[in-house]
Design a protein around this motif. Sequence first.
Motif, short mmCIF file in Angstrom:
data_model
loop_
_atom_site.label_atom_id
_atom_site.label_comp_id
_atom_site.label_asym_id
_atom_site.label_seq_id
_atom_site.Cartn_x
_atom_site.Cartn_y
_atom_site.Cartn_z
N UNK A 46 0.78 -1.20 -0.03
CA UNK A 46 -0.03 0.04 0.03
C UNK A 46 0.83 1.38 0.07
N UNK A 47 1.97 1.23 0.78
CA UNK A 47 3.15 2.17 0.63
C UNK A 47 3.52 2.56 -0.95
N UNK A 48 3.93 1.41 -1.49
CA UNK A 48 4.14 1.45 -2.73
C UNK A 48 3.30 2.01 -3.78
N UNK A 49 1.87 1.76 -3.41
CA UNK A 49 0.99 2.12 -4.20
C UNK A 49 0.76 3.61 -4.18
N UNK A 50 0.87 4.22 -2.89
CA UNK A 50 0.99 5.60 -2.57
C UNK A 50 2.14 6.14 -3.15
N UNK A 51 3.32 5.71 -3.10
CA UNK A 51 4.43 6.30 -3.65
C UNK A 51 4.15 6.66 -5.19
N UNK A 52 3.84 5.48 -5.74
CA UNK A 52 3.54 5.56 -7.32
C UNK A 52 2.63 6.66 -7.74
N UNK A 53 1.43 6.80 -6.88
CA UNK A 53 0.37 7.52 -7.14
C UNK A 53 0.97 9.14 -6.89
N UNK A 54 1.93 9.18 -6.11
CA UNK A 54 2.54 10.71 -5.76
C UNK A 54 3.41 11.26 -6.58
N UNK A 55 4.35 10.41 -7.01
CA UNK A 55 5.60 10.70 -7.57
C UNK A 55 5.63 10.40 -9.19
N UNK A 56 4.99 9.37 -9.57
CA UNK A 56 5.24 8.57 -10.83
C UNK A 56 4.91 9.81 -12.02
N UNK A 57 3.81 10.36 -11.79
CA UNK A 57 3.58 11.60 -12.96
C UNK A 57 4.50 12.57 -13.17
N UNK A 58 4.92 12.99 -11.84
CA UNK A 58 5.82 14.10 -11.88
C UNK A 58 7.39 13.73 -12.53
N UNK A 59 7.62 12.23 -12.11
CA UNK A 59 8.86 11.81 -12.96
C UNK A 59 8.44 11.54 -14.29
N UNK A 60 7.41 11.16 -14.75
CA UNK A 60 6.90 11.12 -16.22
C UNK A 60 7.21 12.42 -17.28
N UNK A 61 6.52 13.56 -16.39
CA UNK A 61 6.48 14.83 -17.23
C UNK A 61 8.03 15.16 -17.21
N UNK A 62 9.08 15.10 -16.37
CA UNK A 62 10.33 15.63 -16.43
C UNK A 62 11.04 14.63 -17.54
N UNK A 63 10.63 13.60 -17.60
CA UNK A 63 11.25 12.61 -18.54
C UNK A 63 10.73 13.06 -20.10
N UNK A 64 9.47 13.37 -20.22
CA UNK A 64 8.97 14.08 -21.33
C UNK A 64 9.72 15.31 -21.94
N UNK A 65 9.72 16.23 -20.73
CA UNK A 65 10.44 17.64 -21.22
C UNK A 65 11.97 17.27 -21.69
N UNK A 66 12.37 16.30 -20.95
CA UNK A 66 13.99 15.97 -21.20
C UNK A 66 14.27 15.62 -22.73
N UNK A 67 13.22 14.71 -23.17
CA UNK A 67 13.28 13.86 -24.32
C UNK A 67 12.79 14.62 -25.54
N UNK A 68 11.85 15.55 -25.37
CA UNK A 68 11.36 16.21 -26.48
C UNK A 68 10.59 15.60 -27.47
N UNK A 69 10.09 16.11 -28.37
CA UNK A 69 9.13 15.55 -29.51
C UNK A 69 9.76 14.24 -30.13
#
Length: 228
Positions: free
Chosen positions: A48-71
């Motif tokens: 359940x803690x793992x679920x909460x970590x993923x819900x809290x941080x995963x989208x933020x990580x993904x946004x940063x990866x997307x900005x870094x990679x570009x189109x």
Amino acid sequence: MSSPPNYRGYRFPPEIISHTVWLYHRFTSSLRDIEDLLAERNVIVSYESIRQWCATFSLDYARRLRKRRGPGGDRWFLDEVTVSIRGEHQSLWRAVDQDGDVLDILVQSRKDTRAAKRFFRKLLKGQRRIPNELITDKLRSYAAAKREMMPCIVHCQIKSANNRAEVSREQERQLRGVASPAQAQRFLSVHGRVHNLFRVGRHLLRAANYRVLRGRAFAAWQEAACVQ
């Protein structure tokens, strides 16, 4: 770049939290599997803690990866597949480029023209460009939406031409445990970014070159998670 993730108040250090999120989105393992993998390393944390970590941080990580990679690339391969979420059929719309990188994913309840247009708008907004060519299956919704939104783009609907999109389906295996379309959308959005980062074409590279690229991928993940 937005402000760094806020790890304040968590019992575990950022390195463990980010590694846990990476494990969940890098491999098709359940939350309980991740709990066992961490326990083997003497990291005792509940699923359940793992679920909460993923819900809290995963989208933020993904946004940063997307900005870094570009189109992505300029040839878009689109497909849609029906998945079951809590007994209800949903359509998983997906686009990849000519290199096999995931451009975008959208979970919707329909396959009509309105749904296709919504997916096109999301793609165009995310990529901030129009493609040189659009490759889809023969679903009529694609052609109708394309005529209205991208009328000058070459559109290929030859049978099996969009196999590049259809083979990118490992995400579906982990949708069995999701509780809602919104949760599925969140998981797939992150999974696609992690897939792009660590898909370095191992079968095409010498071992030494592969290790270099894999090391760069790990460094990019750590940068996105702000744990360097």
